[in-house]
Design an enzyme around this catalytic site. Structure first.
Site, PDB file in Angstrom:
ATOM      1  N   ARG A  67      27.212   5.934  31.401  1.00  6.25           N
ATOM      2  CA  ARG A  67      25.821   6.016  31.834  1.00  6.25           C
ATOM      3  C   ARG A  67      25.271   7.414  31.595  1.00  6.25           C
ATOM      4  O   ARG A  67      25.991   8.407  31.670  1.00  6.25           O
ATOM      5  CB  ARG A  67      25.706   5.684  33.330  1.00  6.25           C
ATOM      6  CG  ARG A  67      26.306   4.366  33.746  1.00  6.25           C
ATOM      7  CD  ARG A  67      25.638   3.170  33.082  1.00  6.25           C
ATOM      8  NE  ARG A  67      24.222   3.114  33.389  1.00  6.25           N
ATOM      9  CZ  ARG A  67      23.724   2.560  34.482  1.00  6.25           C
ATOM     10  NH1 ARG A  67      24.537   2.026  35.391  1.00  6.25           N
ATOM     11  NH2 ARG A  67      22.418   2.514  34.683  1.00  6.25           N
ATOM     12  N   PRO A 105      18.079  -2.653  40.322  1.00  4.96           N
ATOM     13  CA  PRO A 105      17.853  -2.278  41.721  1.00  4.96           C
ATOM     14  C   PRO A 105      19.168  -1.907  42.410  1.00  4.96           C
ATOM     15  O   PRO A 105      20.171  -2.601  42.253  1.00  4.96           O
ATOM     16  CB  PRO A 105      17.246  -3.547  42.329  1.00  4.96           C
ATOM     17  CG  PRO A 105      16.638  -4.263  41.167  1.00  4.96           C
ATOM     18  CD  PRO A 105      17.540  -3.980  40.015  1.00  4.96           C
ATOM     19  N   GLU A 106      19.154  -0.795  43.135  1.00  2.00           N
ATOM     20  CA  GLU A 106      20.327  -0.345  43.870  1.00  2.00           C
ATOM     21  C   GLU A 106      20.110  -0.615  45.351  1.00  2.00           C
ATOM     22  O   GLU A 106      19.137  -1.280  45.729  1.00  2.00           O
ATOM     23  CB  GLU A 106      20.578   1.139  43.573  1.00  2.00           C
ATOM     24  CG  GLU A 106      20.747   1.417  42.084  1.00  2.00           C
ATOM     25  CD  GLU A 106      20.962   2.886  41.751  1.00  2.00           C
ATOM     26  OE1 GLU A 106      21.523   3.615  42.598  1.00  2.00           O
ATOM     27  OE2 GLU A 106      20.567   3.316  40.658  1.00  2.00           O
ATOM     28  N   LYS A 157      24.333  -4.829  46.547  1.00  2.00           N
ATOM     29  CA  LYS A 157      23.120  -5.181  45.823  1.00  2.00           C
ATOM     30  C   LYS A 157      22.783  -6.674  45.950  1.00  2.00           C
ATOM     31  O   LYS A 157      21.924  -7.186  45.223  1.00  2.00           O
ATOM     32  CB  LYS A 157      23.288  -4.821  44.346  1.00  2.00           C
ATOM     33  CG  LYS A 157      23.565  -3.333  44.116  1.00  2.00           C
ATOM     34  CD  LYS A 157      23.802  -3.021  42.643  1.00  2.00           C
ATOM     35  CE  LYS A 157      24.155  -1.558  42.441  1.00  2.00           C
ATOM     36  NZ  LYS A 157      24.386  -1.223  41.020  1.00  2.00           N
TER      37      LYS A 157
END
Length: 271
Positions: free
Chosen positions: A260, A2-3, A60
């Site tokens: 990434r 989750p960002e 976050k």
């Protein structure tokens, strides 16, 4: 993971349900869920603390304030923090729960057990390892213009660096860079003033737009008793490998950058 928009969605969901509620008791079902080594202190103090004063977010992290104490959750990959009037006894993923004064529960589930929470006297341990939050009043064009000139690393890597700006992860970094027409490998200090201005504007635009759609659910993210975010339907570049760019109609590429999977358009985002 989750960002910022997903974490803000959780905060928004929990706020009306837990504010002014008192925590009566606490149950820990997976010891490593508590990051700080103060379980006995937590258990002895929790029922004596005042009502929940506020629930906010930094990057976050979800910050629950109880007067001079803080419970700070980090959801990581698969964490799920929610309020419920009962506990699902069949769930094997519940790692801890707090019993509240109105006979309801604040429950934390985590399939992969990567997430957890801190029980703290102050927030120094959080602020010491994180940079500015994009929603902070001090985050401005002047701030990003001044600080980006000091950084030689690739802009994609810099946006993912939580010590620089906290809250942006892989999905939103790609979306921000595409909208700003900046190549993810561009050294940060080589970005011209016009592009820096676009970067600043689009960081806020993308994050705020995602919050309106309750964040992005690709695989795991959920909130408020299994609701999911719908911003994935608004994504312009992330996950669109070999599809046409929505701006120039050329092909979207996927490449591993900053460790990434990164999606970008070679024609729109010139290096």
């Amino acid at each position: 993971m989750p960002e910022l928009p997903e974490v803000q969605t959780v905060v928004n969901s929990l706020h009306p349900k837990i504010i002014n509620k008192k925590i009566l008791s606490f149950d820990l079902l997976w010891n490593k869920t508590l990051y700080t080594n103060n379980l006995n202190t937590l258990k002895s103090e929790i029922s004596k603390l005042p009502e929940i004063i506020s629930i906010n977010r930094h990057g976050k992290y979800i910050i629950i304030k109880l007067n001079n104490k803080f419970i700070v959750f980090h959801l990581r990959m698969t964490g799920y923090l929610y309020h419920s009037i009962n506990i699902n006894a069949k769930s094997s993923y519940i790692r801890c729960f707090f019993t509240l004064s109105n006979n309801s529960y604040l429950i934390y589930e985590d399939i992969r057990k990567f997430g957890g929470f801190y029980y703290l006297d102050n927030l120094n341990v959080i602020f010491d390892k994180t940079g500015i939050d994009p929603m902070d009043i001090n985050f401005s064009y002047d701030w990003i213009s001044k600080n980006i000139k000091k950084r030689k690393k690739m802009i994609k890597s810099l946006l993912l660096d939580q010590r620089f700006i906290c809250g942006i992860g892989n999905i939103y970094a790609d979306e921000i860079l595409w909208l700003s027409k900046i190549h993810p490998k561009m050294p940060a200090n080589n970005i011209n003033a016009n592009k820096v201005n676009k970067l600043y504007t689009n960081i806020l635009k993308i994050l705020n737009n995602s919050i309106k759609y309750h964040g992005t659910t690709i695989i795991n993210f959920k909130f408020d008793n299994m609701k999911t975010g719908t911003y994935k339907n608004q994504l312009t570049v992330y996950g669109r490998q070999n599809q046409n760019c929505k701006r120039c109609n050329n092909i979207i590429h996927r490449q591993k950058i900053a460790g990434r999977s990164t999606f970008f358009c070679k024609f729109c985002q010139k290096y």
